[in-house]
Motif scaffolding. Structure first.
Motif, PDB file in Angstrom:
ATOM      1  N   UNK A 191      50.124  39.057  34.472  1.00 52.29           N
ATOM      2  CA  UNK A 191      50.087  39.900  35.657  1.00 52.29           C
ATOM      3  C   UNK A 191      49.171  41.065  35.343  1.00 52.29           C
ATOM      4  N   UNK A 192      48.413  41.531  36.333  1.00 53.57           N
ATOM      5  CA  UNK A 192      47.490  42.609  35.994  1.00 53.57           C
ATOM      6  C   UNK A 192      47.066  43.413  37.184  1.00 53.57           C
ATOM      7  N   UNK A 193      46.354  44.492  36.882  1.00 51.72           N
ATOM      8  CA  UNK A 193      45.800  45.342  37.933  1.00 51.72           C
ATOM      9  C   UNK A 193      44.572  46.020  37.362  1.00 51.72           C
ATOM     10  N   UNK A 194      43.499  45.919  38.117  1.00 56.60           N
ATOM     11  CA  UNK A 194      42.276  46.580  37.662  1.00 56.60           C
ATOM     12  C   UNK A 194      42.220  47.996  38.203  1.00 56.60           C
ATOM     13  N   UNK A 238      28.849  56.568  35.222  1.00 59.96           N
ATOM     14  CA  UNK A 238      29.483  55.425  35.878  1.00 59.96           C
ATOM     15  C   UNK A 238      30.991  55.579  35.872  1.00 59.96           C
ATOM     16  N   UNK A 239      31.668  54.766  36.737  1.00 61.86           N
ATOM     17  CA  UNK A 239      33.129  54.815  36.819  1.00 61.86           C
ATOM     18  C   UNK A 239      33.745  54.331  35.512  1.00 61.86           C
ATOM     19  N   UNK A 240      34.995  54.777  35.282  1.00 59.50           N
ATOM     20  CA  UNK A 240      35.739  54.256  34.150  1.00 59.50           C
ATOM     21  C   UNK A 240      36.314  52.899  34.512  1.00 59.50           C
ATOM     22  N   UNK A 241      36.202  51.961  33.572  1.00 61.59           N
ATOM     23  CA  UNK A 241      36.711  50.605  33.792  1.00 61.59           C
ATOM     24  C   UNK A 241      38.092  50.505  33.167  1.00 61.59           C
ATOM     25  N   UNK A 278      54.465  41.267  26.141  1.00 62.84           N
ATOM     26  CA  UNK A 278      53.503  42.314  25.818  1.00 62.84           C
ATOM     27  C   UNK A 278      52.972  42.974  27.087  1.00 62.84           C
ATOM     28  N   UNK A 279      52.754  44.291  27.003  1.00 59.51           N
ATOM     29  CA  UNK A 279      52.095  45.031  28.077  1.00 59.51           C
ATOM     30  C   UNK A 279      50.823  45.621  27.488  1.00 59.51           C
ATOM     31  N   UNK A 280      49.817  45.743  28.346  1.00 55.64           N
ATOM     32  CA  UNK A 280      48.525  46.196  27.817  1.00 55.64           C
ATOM     33  C   UNK A 280      47.855  47.161  28.783  1.00 55.64           C
ATOM     34  N   UNK A 281      47.125  48.097  28.238  1.00 62.32           N
ATOM     35  CA  UNK A 281      46.250  48.957  29.042  1.00 62.32           C
ATOM     36  C   UNK A 281      44.924  49.044  28.304  1.00 62.32           C
ATOM     37  N   UNK A 282      43.840  48.835  29.065  1.00 57.57           N
ATOM     38  CA  UNK A 282      42.506  48.954  28.479  1.00 57.57           C
ATOM     39  C   UNK A 282      41.727  49.943  29.323  1.00 57.57           C
ATOM     40  N   UNK A 339      33.028  48.682  37.024  1.00 57.34           N
ATOM     41  CA  UNK A 339      34.188  48.056  37.666  1.00 57.34           C
ATOM     42  C   UNK A 339      35.209  47.638  36.620  1.00 57.34           C
ATOM     43  N   UNK A 340      36.485  47.746  37.008  1.00 53.96           N
ATOM     44  CA  UNK A 340      37.550  47.324  36.090  1.00 53.96           C
ATOM     45  C   UNK A 340      37.358  45.906  35.641  1.00 53.96           C
ATOM     46  N   UNK A 341      36.881  45.073  36.576  1.00 62.45           N
ATOM     47  CA  UNK A 341      36.797  43.657  36.277  1.00 62.45           C
ATOM     48  C   UNK A 341      35.662  43.321  35.318  1.00 62.45           C
TER      49      UNK A 341
END
Lengths: 481, 618
Positions: free
Chosen positions: B536-539, B548-551, B564-568, B575-577
């Motif tokens: 499951x995720x969210x950009x 430029x924007x932060x991804x 596991x949970x993750x944040x990058x 773009x996040x993607x």
């Protein structure tokens, strides 16, 4: 012969001998404490200090035996010879002695080191006694003073040339004997006053109580009081005393009252009183036609003059290292790692002993060599640290009793030679005690001299043993006759 | 007359005897004062004679969650010298042996002798000539030491690192400063203490307890033996070993992927709150802050404009962008502003804002699940407008905003989570007072609508974002994220074993996680999908004031029983993607499979080599 032998032993003063044995024994144990180390070679090993001191103590008993075996007249007969021999030795020492820690006072004979200055003390005492006991001698003319003073001054000069000023200073003890034999008390008074004024005016030179310089005020007040006492002792007059005392107190009370309104220097009052006293003394001397009052006035004026010349003398006459030494003793300079180090460490060692002491061989300060010269000049530290207030006080009392005992015995002598010699002995012990313990407890300047019977070293032990036992031999002869 | 004089002179004996007695009394009084009254001398005597030598305990070692040794102690060698024992020697030979120039040698000797710089100087006591000689240099010197009388080697320990990674997590040790000494009586000048990371936050555990040895010291400072055969000595107690929650392999992989980029990767085990990896980029090799080069290297790192000493994972505060939308959705559902059936229209933008914030092409109107999957801006703006402008629940907009803030704080935003690392930042969740100040008390949802999409006054740290993902994975609670798993066998602090429930119902978390699953299966972050696990995720694509924007990406896996949970977060990654999502995919693959499958090796290489540096640096 055999009967005489027994009489020598039976006539000896037992109290003095017991005190001697007591002090030498206590001294040996103190040396054990002072030289104890973790890698100690053992107390009876002659290469260590306790071991060699033991040998010297043993040899002292041989010396005592020899002295007591000699005829009492031997000493007066050979007094000048002994004196001449010692002076010769002192002179030779100046030229042949090697430099040991800045001092050239040690003669090296094989493995032995001898300090002739220690033996000069009894030699000078013998010679003075011989000279002054001559029939009809009176210490009342120029010639007699000159000869007596020359006898004292010659070894002093030799020893100063050996760079042992401290030892030389000890010969001033003979002035106490001279005083007993007729020298004016004013000489002693003058000398002691000069030292006291010097110390006081320097110690409090920069201390002010409001606008009054404390040192100056103290000295002026002492001069005033001493002048009053001397004047009173010449001609006791209670009314005069009451008026003078009342007037002085009134003047100071007025001064205190005046400070409520205006701040001023109390020295002015002292000066005013001093002027009044001077005028009164002149009046008395003229009225009664007595010159003594003028002498008192002279004393007063000299004292005041001395007071105001101290600073000049101190700054311009004394050398810088003397200045610092004096300053440290007076507590004017705080310098624990420098010149004051010795005194400071010695006070720490004694102070840490407390009431009962840390116990034999448990002194950390002496054991760890914080106190310099702890087996020799500063040996009293070890007593203070390991045996505490009780032990140190007992040592002071033992010395005091010994000295007083010698004075008493000296006064009992019918023989003038023995009496004068006895006074020399007592005075020498007294001055050594005064300067050595005074130095260790931080009351007098650091002057490197031994504590009789305690300090490590054969020369000093033998010198004092000979000094004492010649007198005891003379005293024994008193009863023989 | 003669008899009179004789009598007068005989009386003088009393003067002499009196003088002797007076002197004796003065001496006894003085002795009484020194020995009985004044106690100061006793204290001086003790400080004179006793040398209390500190025995340093060995510092605790640090392991990772798989019992890999990370940090341990290594002997180092200090070159000491005793001035009084030095004899003439070949100075140049000595300089060559320890690798210094002749001038340095002379300068160092001068420094040692200078009592202002070295107050405790004594020619009889060992003085530090050079510290922390490496084993190799020591070996060279050791052979020649016999030629240099007066020089000695003293052993000490320094930290040694098994891996060149996790520098900011592990931290480093350095000498204590005046403030440390003032704050904690344990320290004395010259002691080491943890300066950053775990070394600092667990200092009291790692350091152990110093011991003491009471030695007798003579007047020249030489040691003469132990006092009372060591009866008053205290043995040192070694520091405790730490086991970190960190997986060093994962950490190293994260640091590799983040090379030449600025940002952070945080991974948390939702079931425990344990931090599996905490990457802050750029980073450095922790071993450069050990030994003789520490001072120089530390200065170099401090001067670096990319701030490698700044732990972005817990100290960096960023606008979360769209990764904030799950939190928004949860708040709207929890407060009853919307239901799963609530639909809002989106016309490529938020109509009340004149089409701003803009949106992108997707079906309209739409409900919460597809809104999350497609990351619709308008949906959350409508929702926030409804929440802030509807007077039914609370009378004023201030109270309504503060309610919103309280919910956010429950989820761990706008406050320090309590991570066991020093200097964690709280980020920022605005409250009504802040807007009252900004807008002089007159404001409504329209003024602050960008909050809905994680822009404006919202600032979060990467660890807070990862914690949001962990909370959604847990369906409504989180354990405070922590880096230390156990202290020598005993579990973590009790503060890390308590479930922190948010104020929102578990069912709503179910809905949001469906939305996040949708984002992976058919929404914005399809790139993170893994064939063997439901991710499951969210950009997020957060606007920044410059560049430029932060991804950004947050997520968790699997959807049920998450591990596991993750944040990058990649600064200026666009773009996040485009950056954060593929990096997250690689991290998750590494986590689940332990290695990257051959068909994705290319991605690993590509993203490792990808350089995204701020413009002002390049």
């Amino acid at each position: 012969m055999s009967s005489k032998k027994t009489t020598v032993w039976s006539n000896l003063d037992l109290a003095s001998i017991m005190l001697y044995v007591l002090l030498v024994t206590a001294g040996w144990f103190s040396i054990c404490g002072a030289s104890f180390e973790f890698d100690s070679v053992g107390w009876f090993n002659p290469s260590g200090r306790p071991g060699s001191q033991l040998i010297w103590i043993g040899l002292s008993f041989v010396l005592i035996f020899v002295i007591l075996m000699l005829d009492a007249d031997f000493f007066s007969v050979f007094a000048y010879f002994v004196y001449a021999a010692i002076i010769l030795l002192l002179i030779i020492t100046i030229f042949v002695a090697p430099d040991i820690k800045g001092s050239r006072s040690w003669l090296i004979i094989g493995t032995m080191r001898v300090q002739p200055a220690e033996f000069a003390k009894f030699a000078v005492a013998l010679a003075l006694a011989k000279y002054m006991s001559a029939y009809g001698f009176r210490l009342n003319n120029f010639k007699s003073y000159i000869i007596a003073l020359t006898m004292i001054a010659t070894p002093i000069i030799c020893i100063i040339m050996q760079k042992e000023a401290g030892s030389a200073l000890m010969f001033l003890a003979f002035f106490l004997m001279l005083y007993r034999e007729g020298m004016s008390g004013y000489v002693l008074l003058g000398g002691i006053s000069a030292m006291t004024f010097f110390v006081l005016s320097l110690k409090y030179a920069d201390v002010f109580f409001y606008s009054t310089p404390v040192g100056e005020m103290l000295v002026l007040a002492i001069v005033q009081i001493m002048t009053g006492i001397i004047a009173y002792s010449i001609k006791p007059n209670s009314l005069q005393l009451k008026i003078t005392a009342g007037g002085t107190l009134g003047a100071y009370a007025l001064g205190v009252g005046a400070t409520m309104f205006v701040e001023f220097n109390f020295v002015w009052i002292a000066w005013g009183l001093m002027l009044l006293t001077a005028g009164y003394l002149v009046y008395l001397s003229v009225k009664n036609w007595v010159t003594r009052y003028l002498l008192i006035l002279l004393f007063m004026l000299l004292s005041v003059g001395f007071l105001y010349s101290v600073d000049y003398v101190f700054d311009n006459v004394l050398e810088p290292h003397h200045q610092t030494r004096i300053k440290v003793v007076l507590g004017l300079e705080d310098d624990p790692r420098g010149v004051g180090y010795n005194v400071n460490q010695s006070k720490i060692a004694i102070g840490s002993g407390g009431f009962l002491g840390k116990g034999f061989l448990n002194g950390t300060q002496t054991k760890l060599k914080y106190v310099p010269e702890q087996a020799t000049d500063f040996i009293f530290c070890t007593v203070g640290e390991e045996e505490g207030f009780v032990g140190a006080t007992l040592v002071v009392i033992a010395f005091t009793i010994l000295i007083i005992r010698i004075y008493i015995l000296a006064e009992k002598q019918k023989n003038v030679f023995a009496r004068i010699y006895g006074h020399c002995v007592a005075s020498l012990f007294f001055v050594h005690l005064l300067v050595n313990i005074g130095m260790v407890v931080g009351l007098t300047p650091v002057i490197g001299i031994p504590l009789p019977f305690f300090s490590y070293g054969g020369s000093s032990l033998w010198g004092f043993t000979i000094l004492l036992f010649i007198f005891l031999r003379l005293d024994a002869a008193r009863k023989e006759r | 007359m003669t008899t009179n004089i004789k009598y007068a002179l005989e009386r003088r004996r009393y003067v002499l005897v009196a003088a002797v007695i007076v002197v004796a009394i003065i001496f006894i009084a003085r002795l009484f004062y020194l020995q009985v009254v004044d106690h100061e001398y006793k204290a001086w005597a003790d400080s004179n004679a006793f040398l209390k030598k500190t025995l340093y305990p060995s510092r605790g070692m640090i392991y990772d969650r798989k019992d890999r040794l990370l940090v341990y102690n290594q002997p180092a060698y200090d070159v000491m010298l005793i001035m009084s024992e030095i004899q003439p020697f070949d100075t140049l030979d000595f300089c060559r042996a320890v690798g210094i120039a002749r001038q340095q040698f002379d300068q160092r000797i001068a420094e040692i002798k200078d009592r202002r710089l070295n107050p405790g100087y004594s020619a009889y006591v060992p003085q530090l000539f050079m510290n922390q000689l490496s084993a190799q240099d020591y070996g060279i010197l050791q052979e020649k030491l016999y030629k240099f009388p007066g020089f000695y080697i003293q052993n000490r320990t320094i930290r040694e690192y098994e891996y060149p990674n996790a520098a900011l997590v592990l931290g480093n040790i350095g000498q204590v400063n005046k403030q440390d000494i003032a704050d904690d009586a344990y320290y004395v000048q010259g002691d080491d203490s943890g300066r950053s990371g775990v070394e600092r936050s667990y200092e009291s555990v790692l350091r152990g307890q110093k011991g003491v040895e009471v030695l007798l010291r003579d007047a020249r400072g030489r040691i003469q033996g132990k006092y009372e055969n060591g009866a008053y000595d205290v043995a040192p107690v070694s520091g405790k070993n730490l086991t970190l929650a960190l997986d060093m392999e994962l950490q190293a992989f994260g640091e590799q992927l983040m090379s030449n980029k600025v940002g952070s990767i945080v991974m948390i085990e939702p079931a425990t709150g344990e931090i599996l990896c905490l990457v802050s980029a750029p980073t450095f090799d922790p071993s450069i802050l050990v030994g003789r080069q520490r001072g120089r290297n530390h200065a170099m790192l401090e001067a670096d404009p990319l701030k490698p000493l700044f732990d972005r994972s817990v100290m960096g505060t960023y606008p979360p962008g769209s990764t904030f939308k799950p939190a928004m959705g949860l708040t709207l559902l929890g407060e009853g502003v919307i239901t799963t059936e609530t639909h809002y229209s989106c016309a490529g933008g938020y109509p009340p804002g004149g089409g701003k914030p803009k949106c992108h092409g997707h079906a309209s109107p739409l409900s919460i699940v597809p809104a999350l999957a497609t990351s619709c801006n308008s949906f959350f703006c409508w929702g926030l407008r409804e929440m802030l402008d509807n007077r039914r629940r609370y009378p004023t907009v201030q109270e309504r905003l503060d309610r919103w803030r309280d919910v956010m704080r429950d989820m761990g935003f706008g406050r320090k989570l309590g991570v066991d690392l020093p200097n964690e930042k709280s980020g920022q969740i605005p409250n009504s007072r802040m807007y009252d100040r900004m807008h002089k008390g007159r404001w409504a949802s329209s003024s602050i609508i960008s909050l809905a999409i994680g822009q404006g006054e919202v600032l979060t740290t990467p660890v807070q974002l990862c914690n949001l993902a962990a909370t959604i994975a847990n369906k409504g609670f989180f354990y405070t994220p922590h880096i230390v798993r156990s202290i020598e066998g005993t579990g973590p602090d009790s503060a890390y074993t308590v479930r922190n429930y948010t104020s929102i119902n578990r069912d709503y978390y179910e809905i949001v996680s469906q939305g996040m699953r949708g984002a992976v299966t058919g929404g914005t972050c399809r790139g993170v999908a893994l064939p063997y696990v439901d991710v499951c995720g969210k950009t997020g694509t957060a606007q920044t004031p410059f560049g430029k924007d932060n991804s950004i990406f947050i997520g968790f896996a699997p959807q049920e029983q998450p591990e596991v949970a993750i944040a990058v977060l990649v600064e200026h990654g666009g773009f996040g993607a485009t950056v954060a999502v593929p990096i997250a995919r690689l991290m998750l693959e590494k986590y689940f499979k332990g290695e990257i499958t051959p068909e994705h090796k290319y991605h690993e290489q590509y993203y490792t080599n990808l350089a995204i540096m701020p413009r002002n640096v390049i």
